[in-house]
Design a protein around this motif. Structure first.
Motif, mmCIF file in Angstrom:
data_model
loop_
_atom_site.group_PDB
_atom_site.id
_atom_site.type_symbol
_atom_site.label_atom_id
_atom_site.label_comp_id
_atom_site.label_asym_id
_atom_site.label_seq_id
_atom_site.Cartn_x
_atom_site.Cartn_y
_atom_site.Cartn_z
ATOM 1 N N VAL A 1 -7.043 -2.570 10.414
ATOM 2 C CA VAL A 1 -5.809 -1.793 9.862
ATOM 3 C C VAL A 1 -6.331 -1.758 8.406
ATOM 4 O O VAL A 1 -6.117 -0.598 7.681
ATOM 5 C CB VAL A 1 -4.507 -2.839 9.855
ATOM 6 C CG1 VAL A 1 -3.646 -2.200 8.783
ATOM 7 C CG2 VAL A 1 -3.876 -2.574 11.379
ATOM 8 N N ARG A 2 -6.627 -2.795 7.781
ATOM 9 C CA ARG A 2 -7.384 -2.397 6.311
ATOM 10 C C ARG A 2 -8.412 -1.351 6.236
ATOM 11 O O ARG A 2 -8.190 -0.569 5.179
ATOM 12 C CB ARG A 2 -7.932 -4.023 5.867
ATOM 13 C CG ARG A 2 -7.154 -4.936 5.441
ATOM 14 C CD ARG A 2 -7.785 -6.089 4.887
ATOM 15 N NE ARG A 2 -7.286 -7.359 4.995
ATOM 16 C CZ ARG A 2 -6.139 -7.513 4.043
ATOM 17 N NH1 ARG A 2 -6.000 -6.551 3.075
ATOM 18 N NH2 ARG A 2 -5.595 -8.841 3.924
ATOM 19 N N ASN B 1 -3.809 -0.172 -2.632
ATOM 20 C CA ASN B 1 -3.063 -1.315 -2.790
ATOM 21 C C ASN B 1 -2.465 -1.209 -4.110
ATOM 22 O O ASN B 1 -3.031 -1.370 -5.126
ATOM 23 C CB ASN B 1 -4.184 -2.511 -2.723
ATOM 24 C CG ASN B 1 -3.507 -3.742 -3.123
ATOM 25 O OD1 ASN B 1 -2.152 -4.050 -3.648
ATOM 26 N ND2 ASN B 1 -4.189 -4.931 -2.377
ATOM 27 N N LEU C 1 -6.432 1.613 6.164
ATOM 28 C CA LEU C 1 -5.615 1.860 5.154
ATOM 29 C C LEU C 1 -6.315 2.351 3.858
ATOM 30 O O LEU C 1 -6.111 3.103 3.054
ATOM 31 C CB LEU C 1 -4.941 0.635 4.463
ATOM 32 C CG LEU C 1 -3.519 0.459 5.179
ATOM 33 C CD1 LEU C 1 -3.093 -1.235 4.867
ATOM 34 C CD2 LEU C 1 -2.640 1.493 5.095
ATOM 35 N N GLN C 2 -7.796 1.977 3.834
ATOM 36 C CA GLN C 2 -8.768 2.419 2.765
ATOM 37 C C GLN C 2 -8.989 3.944 2.668
ATOM 38 O O GLN C 2 -9.331 4.447 1.351
ATOM 39 C CB GLN C 2 -10.107 1.804 2.862
ATOM 40 C CG GLN C 2 -10.059 -0.002 2.684
ATOM 41 C CD GLN C 2 -11.407 -0.583 3.034
ATOM 42 O OE1 GLN C 2 -12.365 0.236 3.485
ATOM 43 N NE2 GLN C 2 -11.436 -1.723 2.616
ATOM 44 N N ALA D 1 0.495 5.438 -0.203
ATOM 45 C CA ALA D 1 -0.526 6.837 0.025
ATOM 46 C C ALA D 1 -0.833 7.294 -1.324
ATOM 47 O O ALA D 1 -0.309 7.229 -2.335
ATOM 48 C CB ALA D 1 0.232 8.004 0.626
ATOM 49 N N PHE E 1 0.944 -1.328 0.013
ATOM 50 C CA PHE E 1 0.021 -0.140 0.067
ATOM 51 C C PHE E 1 1.049 1.327 0.126
ATOM 52 O O PHE E 1 1.887 1.241 0.815
ATOM 53 C CB PHE E 1 -0.967 -0.054 1.200
ATOM 54 C CG PHE E 1 -2.087 -1.246 1.297
ATOM 55 C CD1 PHE E 1 -3.306 -0.966 0.679
ATOM 56 C CD2 PHE E 1 -1.406 -2.079 1.983
ATOM 57 C CE1 PHE E 1 -3.962 -2.158 0.884
ATOM 58 C CE2 PHE E 1 -2.416 -3.415 1.942
ATOM 59 C CZ PHE E 1 -3.597 -3.152 1.467
ATOM 60 N N PHE F 1 2.179 -6.841 9.758
ATOM 61 C CA PHE F 1 2.057 -5.720 9.197
ATOM 62 C C PHE F 1 3.320 -4.735 9.178
ATOM 63 O O PHE F 1 3.713 -4.515 10.257
ATOM 64 C CB PHE F 1 0.994 -4.950 9.737
ATOM 65 C CG PHE F 1 0.558 -3.538 9.249
ATOM 66 C CD1 PHE F 1 0.193 -3.249 7.820
ATOM 67 C CD2 PHE F 1 0.752 -2.290 10.027
ATOM 68 C CE1 PHE F 1 -0.148 -2.067 7.378
ATOM 69 C CE2 PHE F 1 0.453 -1.241 9.414
ATOM 70 C CZ PHE F 1 -0.071 -1.075 8.259
ATOM 71 N N ARG G 1 5.855 -1.344 7.885
ATOM 72 C CA ARG G 1 6.133 0.026 7.311
ATOM 73 C C ARG G 1 7.543 -0.169 6.879
ATOM 74 O O ARG G 1 8.438 -0.509 7.666
ATOM 75 C CB ARG G 1 5.786 1.174 8.154
ATOM 76 C CG ARG G 1 6.209 2.473 7.375
ATOM 77 C CD ARG G 1 6.030 3.627 8.442
ATOM 78 N NE ARG G 1 6.340 4.845 7.862
ATOM 79 C CZ ARG G 1 5.942 5.874 7.705
ATOM 80 N NH1 ARG G 1 4.495 6.177 7.915
ATOM 81 N NH2 ARG G 1 6.720 6.972 7.099
ATOM 82 N N PHE H 1 -4.960 4.989 1.301
ATOM 83 C CA PHE H 1 -3.962 4.343 0.723
ATOM 84 C C PHE H 1 -4.531 3.633 -0.370
ATOM 85 O O PHE H 1 -5.571 3.123 -0.337
ATOM 86 C CB PHE H 1 -3.078 3.486 1.824
ATOM 87 C CG PHE H 1 -2.367 4.467 2.673
ATOM 88 C CD1 PHE H 1 -0.884 4.415 2.215
ATOM 89 C CD2 PHE H 1 -3.002 4.903 3.786
ATOM 90 C CE1 PHE H 1 -0.136 5.244 3.412
ATOM 91 C CE2 PHE H 1 -2.246 5.805 4.628
ATOM 92 C CZ PHE H 1 -0.919 5.611 4.354
ATOM 93 N N TYR I 1 3.366 0.522 3.048
ATOM 94 C CA TYR I 1 3.057 -0.273 4.105
ATOM 95 C C TYR I 1 2.814 -1.707 3.255
ATOM 96 O O TYR I 1 2.562 -1.847 2.153
ATOM 97 C CB TYR I 1 1.724 -0.237 4.226
ATOM 98 C CG TYR I 1 1.893 1.056 5.456
ATOM 99 C CD1 TYR I 1 2.506 1.062 6.762
ATOM 100 C CD2 TYR I 1 1.284 2.289 5.178
ATOM 101 C CE1 TYR I 1 2.691 2.103 7.524
ATOM 102 C CE2 TYR I 1 1.248 3.428 5.813
ATOM 103 C CZ TYR I 1 2.027 3.184 7.338
ATOM 104 O OH TYR I 1 2.064 4.334 7.959
#
Length: 185
Positions: free
Chosen positions: A96-97, A106, A100-101, A42, A40, A70, A72, A104, A57
């Motif tokens: 966490v997913r 994928n 991230l949505q 930004a 992932f 997970f 970084r 960030f 990530y």
């Protein structure tokens, strides 16, 4: 913790098998597994390369799929990263997913079959990877605090140790390599 990493692009399955033979004689076998890594970046930086100051990530799921790692990864220089990792159980992974949505994307999901070897004396981990859609790679990692001189010495030493493979050293990360191969850079 900083990670020094040297990666070799292996020519073919023959080099992969030569590497296995060497590693089984010189190193302690640790494990083998199937890994699926989701990367992932930004939003707005999805095509950013491994440049000083960039980060990515990663969510890594292994065979069991019960928990994941997970990570970084902050790029210190090409081939050198500062990594922070935490193990997550499934309910924390979903949290966490969701986080991230919000900011960030994928950028890639990479599947690989990995054999891992270790040398405790040198705190060196060696991964032998078969990466779907990319090929065969040998990756050597050490953890610690490093200077530029340490970095150069490590590369020279690894190039010498694995010179029998006649393989190309690769300083790009797997995401960057996949981008180039797929034309998504």
């Amino acid at each position: 913790m900083n990670e020094l990493e040297a990666r070799f692009s292996l020519n073919d399955e023959g080099d992969y098998n030569k590497a296995i033979s060497y590693l089984e004689k010189q190193y302690k076998f640790k494990c083998e597994n199937k890994q699926v890594d989701e990367y992932f970046k930004a939003k707005g930086r999805e095509f950013e390369n491994d440049e000083v100051g960039s980060f990515i990530y990663r969510i890594r799921q292994e065979d069991d799929n019960v928990s994941c790692i997970f990570t970084r990864k902050d790029t210190i220089k090409q081939g050198m990263w500062n990594e922070s990792e935490i193990e997550l159980e499934s309910e924390k992974l979903e949290f966490v997913r969701k986080m991230l949505q919000t900011g960030f994307s994928n950028v890639f999901t990479i599947s690989k079959y990995r054999k891992t070897y270790h040398n405790a004396l040198e705190n060196k981990t060696i991964n032998l990877d078969k990466i779907d859609g990319l090929g065969f790679y040998l990756e050597i990692e050490i953890l610690g605090d490093f200077s530029q001189e340490d970095y150069n010495h490590f590369y020279d030493k690894m190039c010498g140790e694995f010179s029998f493979l006649n393989s190309k050293i690769e300083t790009k990360g797997y995401v960057q390599l996949m981008r180039e191969k797929s034309g998504r850079n």
